[in-house]
Design an enzyme around this catalytic site. Sequence first.
Site, PDB file in Angstrom:
ATOM      1  N   ILE A 101       1.043  -1.164   0.020  1.00  0.00           N
ATOM      2  CA  ILE A 101       0.145  -0.227   0.062  1.00  0.00           C
ATOM      3  C   ILE A 101       1.391   1.277   0.251  1.00  0.00           C
ATOM      4  CG2 ILE A 101      -1.247   1.142   1.311  1.00  0.00           C
ATOM      5  CD1 ILE A 101      -2.310  -1.372   0.357  1.00  0.00           C
ATOM      6  N   CYS A 102       0.693   2.530  -1.012  1.00  0.00           N
ATOM      7  CA  CYS A 102       0.708   3.565  -1.253  1.00  0.00           C
ATOM      8  C   CYS A 102       2.574   3.396  -1.171  1.00  0.00           C
ATOM      9  CB  CYS A 102       0.853   4.737   0.238  1.00  0.00           C
ATOM     10  SG  CYS A 102       1.623   6.244   0.058  1.00  0.00           S
ATOM     11  N   THR A 103       3.538   3.805   0.611  1.00  0.00           N
ATOM     12  CA  THR A 103       5.139   3.664   0.074  1.00  0.00           C
ATOM     13  C   THR A 103       5.308   1.981   0.381  1.00  0.00           C
ATOM     14  OG1 THR A 103       4.855   4.797   2.697  1.00  0.00           O
ATOM     15  CG2 THR A 103       5.359   6.294  -0.131  1.00  0.00           C
TER      16      THR A 103
END
Length: 321
Positions: free
Chosen positions: A107-109
Site C-alpha cells: 500500500i502506498c510507500t
Amino acid sequence: MTGGPHRVAIFVYDGVTLLDIAGPAEVFKEANRFGADYRIMLLSPTGADVTSSLGVRMAVDGAVSSEAAVDTLLVAGSDHYPRALVPAELADAARIPAASAGRVASICTGAFVLAAAGVLDGKRATTHWQVAHELAVRCPTCRVEPDAIYVRDGTTYTSAGVTAGIDLALALVEEDHGPDLTRDVARALVVYMQRAGGQSQFSAPLQGPPPRSPALRRITDVVTANPRGDHSLGELANHLNVSTRHLTRLFHDELSTTPARYVENIRFDLARALLDQGHTASQAATLAGFPSYESMRRVFARKLSITPAAYQRRFGTTRLT
C-alpha cells in the site's frame, strides 16, 4: 479459495501510516459481512507492538517469523522510507512472509519495503505519485507506472497513495469472490468499485523547477506571461534568434520534452488552477490559451483520464451544492 479462512497478514512497523492499515482492513472486514471469510492479522518484524505515524500504539498478533504461510500479505507504507533507505532488518523481515505468501501487495510507500526486499525486481509497480520517481531510482529493474491506482504483476500487487489501498483491497476481494459481493462491499463503504482516472489527477502542477539555461528560462517567462499568445515552434525560436532545430534540441537535452509539449503543460497547469478557482471549463480553456475547449478536453483526457468538468467537481470545493 481454500476451504479454510483466507489469512490476510498486514505487515506493520514503527512509523507506519495508519490509513494504509485501516482502509484495506475495513474492506476485508466488510466483505466478511457479505459471506467472505477473511482472517485479518497484524504482524511486525519482531512481534513487538508498533507506533503509527500518528503516535497511535497498535497491538500486533505476532512476528512475521511466527506465522505459517499466509494467503495475502499486505505491506503498509510510511512517510519514513521515501526519505530514507529501508533498514536491512525491515527488508529482511518483509522478505520472510513474502517468500511464502499466496500473493503479496503493498500500500502506498510500502512498495519501497518490497523493493528493498527484492520482491519487485523485474516487475511492474506503482506507489504514491509524489515518490514514484524515487522508487524507480531505488529499483532500477522495476517498471514504475506513476499514474496507476494499482498494478498487478503475477501474484505481486502494488497500490498508489494511501486511500488507493482501498481500491487494491476491493480488487483482491473481487479476485476471490467476484464482482457482485465486491459491489456490495463498495456500496457499504460508500466508495467507487473502480474510480475513474489515474492518480495524476491528484498530483501537483506538472511544472518543475525552472530550466537551468538562460535561453529556456526566457521561453518559460514568455509563455507564462502570455499563455494565450502564439507559441508555435517558429515563434519561440524567433524569441531566441535560433533555429527551430536548435530549440528542439535544447528542450530535449535539458527537459526531455518538446517545445510544443512544454507549452501544453504550462497551459494545462494554468487550466487546472483556473478550474480550482471556480472558472467554467470554457473560461479556463480560453484564459489558459487553449485554441478551444475541445483541445483542452483532449489534454485532460490524455493526462488525467477525466474531463475538465469531472476534475472540477472533484477538486473545486468541499462545499455541498
